[in-house]
Design a protein around this motif. Sequence first.
Motif: not given
Length: 328
Positions: A1-17
């Motif tokens: 799974m690849n992860y991306r930053k959810l803007g200024k939340t700073g959360f690192s989220v799965s690009e496919i959620s």
Amino acid sequence: MNYRKLGKTGFSVSEISLGTWQVGGKWGEPFRHDNADKILNAAADAGINFIDTADVYGDGESEKAVGRLVRSRSERIYVATKCGRKLQPHVADAYQPAVLRRFVEDSLRNMQLETLDLVQLHCPPTEVYYRPEIFELFDRMREEGKIQHLGVSIEKVEEGLKAIEFPNVTTVQLIFNMFRQRPPALLFKEAARRDVGLIVRVPLASGLLTGKFTAQTHFAAEDHRNFNRQGEAFDKGETFSGVDYATGLEAVEELKAAFPEQPQLAALALRWVLMFDEVSCVIPGASRPEQILSNLQAAELPALTQDQMQAVREIYDHRIKPLVHHVW
């Protein structure tokens, strides 16, 4: 799974959620907690760490299932819910801080959580985006520890551009897919400039972009793909992305012809969305666990070439753009 930053939340989220509109049963079917638990755990097992729900999905039952998942797992799973669609009638004047506060507190009870990672206004009427007191409410709830971040779920580009003028808006959820290509022209650029995360819903145009539908496909009476094609119940753009069904089928055949080497059009459609770096994550739904694994195939596909991206754009320009581009 690849992860991306959810803007200024700073959360690192799965690009496919995962979006949970139909978790627990297909559209029009009753909610089944046993099915929901299987789907949600399959998602977490696969590395999905961002779950999008809403208080109106299954009349709160989806939130209950998502909360149960979060409490039962050791991994960090980010939860996004929405509020506002419970309002009847769903009009701008009905949006009042005291009412929205009650909705958020109801969601906390449904999920049995102390705080919500992300609360999104659920596609409110456009006028609501011009009322600062609505957005200020969520600063108060953040100070109280009830929420961590505020986002918006929008129908129109205009709404997203207005929403991100409020500094406490951290994410925008929007419809974006091969049949809805307006957002990158301005909204994506402004969101990136303001470090606002982009959550993409309806990436498969209500299933049209799976390539599995035909003119003979039957949709149940309670399925929005049957009763909302002209916006009878809610915004028309939520159903087949606002595209006429017959026209959409014709465009799908052109996409298949343009990508003969890719038998899984759904995976290709998801990979197309992920070609845009501004996108934080895409949230396809699932009504059974196997669809989770099918969605994840998109992450394994190679990046589309410039020629392939242009082929998709030409089909959109020819078949779809005149129908939807100016509307949303």
